[in-house]
Design a protein around this motif. Structure first.
Motif, PDB file in Angstrom:
ATOM      1  N   UNK A  61       0.865  -1.023  -0.082  1.00 15.58           N
ATOM      2  CA  UNK A  61       0.048  -0.088  -0.063  1.00 15.58           C
ATOM      3  C   UNK A  61       0.775   1.155  -0.171  1.00 15.58           C
ATOM      4  N   UNK A  62       2.072   1.089   0.815  1.00 20.97           N
ATOM      5  CA  UNK A  62       2.852   2.339   0.858  1.00 20.97           C
ATOM      6  C   UNK A  62       3.425   2.738  -0.490  1.00 20.97           C
ATOM      7  N   UNK A  63       3.920   1.441  -1.179  1.00 17.24           N
ATOM      8  CA  UNK A  63       4.501   1.814  -2.649  1.00 17.24           C
ATOM      9  C   UNK A  63       3.452   2.325  -3.470  1.00 17.24           C
ATOM     10  N   UNK A  64       2.156   1.789  -3.376  1.00 15.51           N
ATOM     11  CA  UNK A  64       1.178   2.334  -4.201  1.00 15.51           C
ATOM     12  C   UNK A  64       0.902   3.749  -4.258  1.00 15.51           C
ATOM     13  N   UNK A  65       0.751   4.122  -2.884  1.00  9.86           N
ATOM     14  CA  UNK A  65       0.583   5.615  -2.533  1.00  9.86           C
ATOM     15  C   UNK A  65       1.851   6.458  -2.993  1.00  9.86           C
ATOM     16  N   UNK A  66       2.903   6.001  -2.789  1.00  8.32           N
ATOM     17  CA  UNK A  66       4.047   6.785  -3.152  1.00  8.32           C
ATOM     18  C   UNK A  66       4.103   6.897  -4.755  1.00  8.32           C
ATOM     19  N   UNK A  67       3.669   5.857  -5.511  1.00  2.65           N
ATOM     20  CA  UNK A  67       3.614   5.867  -6.989  1.00  2.65           C
ATOM     21  C   UNK A  67       2.701   6.850  -7.539  1.00  2.65           C
TER      22      UNK A  67
ATOM     23  N   UNK B  53      10.029   7.986 -16.616  1.00  2.00           N
ATOM     24  CA  UNK B  53      10.134   7.953 -14.966  1.00  2.00           C
ATOM     25  C   UNK B  53       8.720   7.350 -14.534  1.00  2.00           C
ATOM     26  N   UNK B  54       7.825   7.936 -15.070  1.00  2.00           N
ATOM     27  CA  UNK B  54       6.442   7.583 -14.555  1.00  2.00           C
ATOM     28  C   UNK B  54       6.234   6.080 -14.789  1.00  2.00           C
ATOM     29  N   UNK B  55       6.465   5.454 -15.894  1.00  2.00           N
ATOM     30  CA  UNK B  55       6.382   4.077 -15.997  1.00  2.00           C
ATOM     31  C   UNK B  55       7.405   3.338 -15.426  1.00  2.00           C
ATOM     32  N   UNK B  56       8.662   3.599 -14.960  1.00  2.00           N
ATOM     33  CA  UNK B  56       9.425   3.013 -14.317  1.00  2.00           C
ATOM     34  C   UNK B  56       8.885   2.934 -12.566  1.00  2.00           C
ATOM     35  N   UNK B  57       8.238   3.839 -12.081  1.00  2.00           N
ATOM     36  CA  UNK B  57       7.532   4.031 -11.064  1.00  2.00           C
ATOM     37  C   UNK B  57       6.316   2.983 -10.851  1.00  2.00           C
ATOM     38  N   UNK B  58       5.564   3.097 -12.013  1.00  2.00           N
ATOM     39  CA  UNK B  58       4.508   2.114 -12.094  1.00  2.00           C
ATOM     40  C   UNK B  58       5.037   0.591 -11.931  1.00  2.00           C
TER      41      UNK B  58
ATOM     42  N   UNK C 150       3.655  -5.134  -5.347  1.00  2.00           N
ATOM     43  CA  UNK C 150       2.298  -5.803  -5.034  1.00  2.00           C
ATOM     44  C   UNK C 150       2.425  -6.930  -5.471  1.00  2.00           C
ATOM     45  N   UNK C 151       2.842  -7.478  -6.654  1.00  2.00           N
ATOM     46  CA  UNK C 151       2.698  -8.934  -7.305  1.00  2.00           C
ATOM     47  C   UNK C 151       3.792  -9.589  -7.380  1.00  2.00           C
TER      48      UNK C 151
END
Length: 377
Positions: free
Chosen positions: A1-7, A35-40, A47-48
């Motif tokens: 959840x933290x990584x999803x919120x940061x992204x 950079x946005x793609x790398x963060x995703x 998550x997965x």
């Protein structure tokens, strides 16, 4: 959840940052999308689990029309608009259009060879403002130049003004009753009031006035030069004139260089000078005298070996040009002055104790009255 919120937060920040400057930098937008793609991908990996993404990076490129048309297209558009305005009986404006003379700093036109930053371009409004300020500066420079020229002494202008005033004064005197010539000047070829004679006379008077004004300017320049070149008095041993002080300091440095260079050339550097020219004569430099750095430097020396002083003096006079060239090369002197060797007087001959007996003998020969008795007739 933290990584999803940061992204999600980073994506929102990148979107707001790209919206602040829309389309000004193509490569910056590409980098932001990558950079946005790398963060995703990082968020999905958190998550997965570690999994390879088969999709490749596909940036979104917005195709916008060219906002800076070429100079040829702009000129053609201006001609078309001019033709339409002429047909509509409108007068064409002579005002300079900076947007037609705008040159981009991108690509090969950049001064650094085409590798310069792409964000240093100016908008059309900035280019127009820059050109308007440049035109104002040129107009101001012309005004300042004209004012400076008007302040400078101009003999031709002053002579024309003086001649015009003299002619007006003469014309007023002629209007007064009885102010003209009582008897007209006789003439042979043409009348004294002929236009050709008047033109020649005005030219001669104009040249005379210009010559007088130039002589006056030369006299003023001489007076000003005498004030500038006046000798500044010394305060004790302190030299107050900055130019003279600079000359004295330079003279001291030059003497030190010449002393060191001549000593090294006579005793260390050149075996040809020591054994072939001087035959082993030992010459020591005592002092160097000169009034100016560019004047001839008198090198006073002592002969410390058993050689003929006159022969050594002749050999040193022959060696003087060669030693001067050696000074220019070895000591690296830009303007090497001429040198002249002078035998140094013995120290005994300049001491007060040695000279006192000669002064005492001369004093004893002189009578008490201060001189010989005057014979009276």
């Amino acid at each position: 959840m933290a990584s999803r919120h940061l992204a999600s937060v980073l994506r929102r920040g990148l979107r707001s940052f790209s919206a602040a400057g829309p389309g000004r930098n193509f490569w910056q937008n590409i980098n932001e999308q990558h950079l946005a793609k790398e963060l995703v991908d990082i968020g999905r990996c958190g998550r997965e689990g570690p999994a390879s993404d088969p999709t490749l990076f596909d940036p979104k490129v917005r195709l916008r029309p060219n906002r800076r048309p070429s100079l040829a297209a702009a000129e053609s558009a201006a001609r078309t608009a001019g033709a339409e305005s002429d047909e509509a009986n409108f007068h064409r404006s002579s005002r300079t259009k900076p947007w037609l003379h705008y040159e981009s700093l991108r690509g090969a036109t950049y001064p650094s060879g085409g590798t310069g930053p792409r964000w240093q371009d100016l908008t059309h409004a900035e280019a127009q403002r820059l050109q308007e300020m440049y035109m104002k500066k040129k107009m101001l420079d012309r005004k300042i130049r004209w004012l400076k020229q008007m302040e400078l002494p101009n003999p031709e202008r002053e002579a024309k003004k003086s001649l015009k005033l003299q002619q007006l004064k003469e014309a007023e005197e002629k209007r007064v009753p009885g102010g003209g010539d009582m008897y007209p000047v006789p003439f042979q070829d043409m009348h004294p009031g002929h236009s050709k004679l008047q033109r020649l006379e005005e030219g001669a008077r104009l040249q005379e006035l210009e010559s007088r004004f130039r002589a006056r300017i030369r006299q003023q320049k001489r007076e000003n030069a005498a004030i500038v070149k006046a000798h500044k008095p010394q305060v004790g041993e302190l030299i107050t004139d900055p130019i003279e002080r600079h000359v004295k300091r330079r003279l001291v440095r030059q003497r030190e260089k010449i002393h060191e260079g001549v000593e090294a050339t006579l005793h260390v550097n050149s075996s040809q000078i020591m054994h072939e020219h001087l035959k082993g004569a030992a010459v020591s430099i005592v002092r160097i005298r000169a009034r100016r750095p560019r004047s001839t430097q008198e090198i006073q020396y002592n002969l410390t070996s058993d050689h003929d002083p006159e022969w050594v003096q002749r050999q040193l006079n022959i060696l003087a040009p060669k030693l001067r060239s050696q000074l220019a090369v070895n000591v690296n002197m830009g303007q090497t002055p001429n040198i002249k060797f002078v035998p140094y007087a013995k120290s005994q001959e300049v001491k007060r104790k040695y000279l006192w007996r000669f002064a005492k003998a001369i004093k004893d020969r002189i009578p008490v009255g201060g001189g010989e008795e005057v014979k009276t007739r």
